[in-house]
Each structure stands twice: as structure tokens, then as C-alpha cells.
Design a protein around this motif. Sequence first.
Motif, PDB file in Angstrom:
ATOM      1  N   HIS A  88      34.175  37.261  40.291  1.00 62.25           N
ATOM      2  CA  HIS A  88      34.953  38.491  40.403  1.00 62.25           C
ATOM      3  C   HIS A  88      34.235  39.548  41.246  1.00 62.25           C
ATOM      4  O   HIS A  88      34.870  40.366  41.898  1.00 62.25           O
ATOM      5  CB  HIS A  88      35.258  39.031  39.001  1.00 62.25           C
ATOM      6  CG  HIS A  88      36.276  40.108  38.981  1.00 62.25           C
ATOM      7  ND1 HIS A  88      37.590  39.891  39.346  1.00 62.25           N
ATOM      8  CD2 HIS A  88      36.181  41.412  38.639  1.00 62.25           C
ATOM      9  CE1 HIS A  88      38.265  41.025  39.231  1.00 62.25           C
ATOM     10  NE2 HIS A  88      37.437  41.955  38.808  1.00 62.25           N
ATOM     11  N   THR A 146      51.500  40.554  37.230  1.00 65.73           N
ATOM     12  CA  THR A 146      52.245  40.377  38.471  1.00 65.73           C
ATOM     13  C   THR A 146      53.653  40.954  38.409  1.00 65.73           C
ATOM     14  O   THR A 146      54.448  40.718  39.322  1.00 65.73           O
ATOM     15  CB  THR A 146      52.355  38.883  38.825  1.00 65.73           C
ATOM     16  OG1 THR A 146      52.996  38.203  37.732  1.00 65.73           O
ATOM     17  CG2 THR A 146      50.995  38.264  39.089  1.00 65.73           C
ATOM     18  N   PHE A 184      44.696  39.609  50.178  1.00 66.63           N
ATOM     19  CA  PHE A 184      43.949  39.458  48.928  1.00 66.63           C
ATOM     20  C   PHE A 184      42.645  38.728  49.232  1.00 66.63           C
ATOM     21  O   PHE A 184      42.671  37.646  49.826  1.00 66.63           O
ATOM     22  CB  PHE A 184      44.752  38.638  47.920  1.00 66.63           C
ATOM     23  CG  PHE A 184      45.933  39.369  47.328  1.00 66.63           C
ATOM     24  CD1 PHE A 184      45.894  39.823  46.020  1.00 66.63           C
ATOM     25  CD2 PHE A 184      47.079  39.581  48.073  1.00 66.63           C
ATOM     26  CE1 PHE A 184      46.983  40.482  45.466  1.00 66.63           C
ATOM     27  CE2 PHE A 184      48.179  40.232  47.530  1.00 66.63           C
ATOM     28  CZ  PHE A 184      48.124  40.692  46.222  1.00 66.63           C
ATOM     29  N   SER A 212      39.405  41.118  44.762  1.00 67.78           N
ATOM     30  CA  SER A 212      39.314  40.574  43.405  1.00 67.78           C
ATOM     31  C   SER A 212      40.422  41.091  42.503  1.00 67.78           C
ATOM     32  O   SER A 212      40.175  41.603  41.402  1.00 67.78           O
ATOM     33  CB  SER A 212      37.946  40.891  42.788  1.00 67.78           C
ATOM     34  OG  SER A 212      36.929  40.246  43.481  1.00 67.78           O
ATOM     35  N   TYR A 213      41.656  40.953  42.931  1.00 65.60           N
ATOM     36  CA  TYR A 213      42.770  41.401  42.107  1.00 65.60           C
ATOM     37  C   TYR A 213      42.719  40.668  40.764  1.00 65.60           C
ATOM     38  O   TYR A 213      42.678  39.439  40.733  1.00 65.60           O
ATOM     39  CB  TYR A 213      44.113  41.132  42.797  1.00 65.60           C
ATOM     40  CG  TYR A 213      45.266  41.622  41.965  1.00 65.60           C
ATOM     41  CD1 TYR A 213      45.617  42.961  41.968  1.00 65.60           C
ATOM     42  CD2 TYR A 213      45.949  40.759  41.116  1.00 65.60           C
ATOM     43  CE1 TYR A 213      46.647  43.425  41.165  1.00 65.60           C
ATOM     44  CE2 TYR A 213      46.979  41.217  40.314  1.00 65.60           C
ATOM     45  CZ  TYR A 213      47.308  42.555  40.345  1.00 65.60           C
ATOM     46  OH  TYR A 213      48.306  43.018  39.536  1.00 65.60           O
ATOM     47  N   HIS A 250      39.531  36.961  47.299  1.00 64.70           N
ATOM     48  CA  HIS A 250      39.340  36.477  45.933  1.00 64.70           C
ATOM     49  C   HIS A 250      38.278  35.390  45.879  1.00 64.70           C
ATOM     50  O   HIS A 250      38.268  34.478  46.713  1.00 64.70           O
ATOM     51  CB  HIS A 250      40.683  35.920  45.432  1.00 64.70           C
ATOM     52  CG  HIS A 250      40.803  35.853  43.962  1.00 64.70           C
ATOM     53  ND1 HIS A 250      41.039  36.952  43.175  1.00 64.70           N
ATOM     54  CD2 HIS A 250      40.713  34.800  43.114  1.00 64.70           C
ATOM     55  CE1 HIS A 250      41.103  36.591  41.914  1.00 64.70           C
ATOM     56  NE2 HIS A 250      40.902  35.287  41.848  1.00 64.70           N
ATOM     57  N   LEU A 308      43.331  44.021  48.897  1.00 65.55           N
ATOM     58  CA  LEU A 308      43.032  43.904  47.471  1.00 65.55           C
ATOM     59  C   LEU A 308      41.814  43.010  47.290  1.00 65.55           C
ATOM     60  O   LEU A 308      41.830  41.833  47.684  1.00 65.55           O
ATOM     61  CB  LEU A 308      44.234  43.344  46.719  1.00 65.55           C
ATOM     62  CG  LEU A 308      45.441  44.279  46.799  1.00 65.55           C
ATOM     63  CD1 LEU A 308      46.482  43.714  47.732  1.00 65.55           C
ATOM     64  CD2 LEU A 308      46.000  44.551  45.438  1.00 65.55           C
ATOM     65  N   LEU A 352      44.294  38.994  38.289  1.00 64.27           N
ATOM     66  CA  LEU A 352      45.585  38.361  38.059  1.00 64.27           C
ATOM     67  C   LEU A 352      45.926  38.286  36.569  1.00 64.27           C
ATOM     68  O   LEU A 352      47.069  38.468  36.167  1.00 64.27           O
ATOM     69  CB  LEU A 352      45.583  36.967  38.661  1.00 64.27           C
ATOM     70  CG  LEU A 352      46.896  36.224  38.738  1.00 64.27           C
ATOM     71  CD1 LEU A 352      47.926  37.011  39.536  1.00 64.27           C
ATOM     72  CD2 LEU A 352      46.678  34.863  39.371  1.00 64.27           C
TER      73      LEU A 352
END
Length: 111
Positions: free
Chosen positions: A78, A31, A43, A17-18, A45, A15, A20
Amino acid sequence: MLAADEPGLVDRLLLLSYPLHPPQRPAELRTGHFPRLQIPALFVHGTRDGFGSIDEMTAALQLIPARTELLPVTGAGHELLTRRNRDELSKTVVDAFRSFAYDPAAIASRR
């Protein structure tokens, strides 16, 4: 979300730049499906991502019962790319995912 609803669909998740939560709205977490994820997930990020801080991501990953790992990208938002990391980011992510996805026990059980 699909991987949470269809656990056998994939073996691992990457994943990037999930998101959130929406920027400036940390109470609107995305979530709800995390507790249903049964698939190991990496992830990636940015440390300056407006869609969630590293601390928020770390806390959110505790909701996932499967193995998780967080790869912070220092100074990135991001979009993940910065002037400083553009030459090595792809390699860093691929190497991290290869390392994360390699599980000798899982490979042995397939034989």
C-alpha cells in the motif's frame, strides 16, 4: 468521491494506492461512486497491496465510464515504495501521469 459528484472540478485524476476495500474484507468495496466518475483517472497500485489486488482493481475500473489506466508497481504494498523502486518511483509515476493526461484532441479543442 468529490470528483464523482462535481465532474467539472478537475480535468484528470491521479490515485495512489486507492483503498479498494479494507484489508481482509474484500466484500466491503469502496466503489459506489465509480459509475459516476466522468473524469479520466490513472490508478497507481502495488501488486502486494492489502487494500486490493491488481485483479480486483482491474475489475473495479470497469465500473468507471471514463478512460482509466492502471499502473501496477511490482512488489509494492500500500505504501508503494520499496527498496528497489525508491530511486525511480516518483519519476515513473510522473511520467505515466503526463503520458496519460496528454490528450492532443482535448488540447486542440481548447484552441
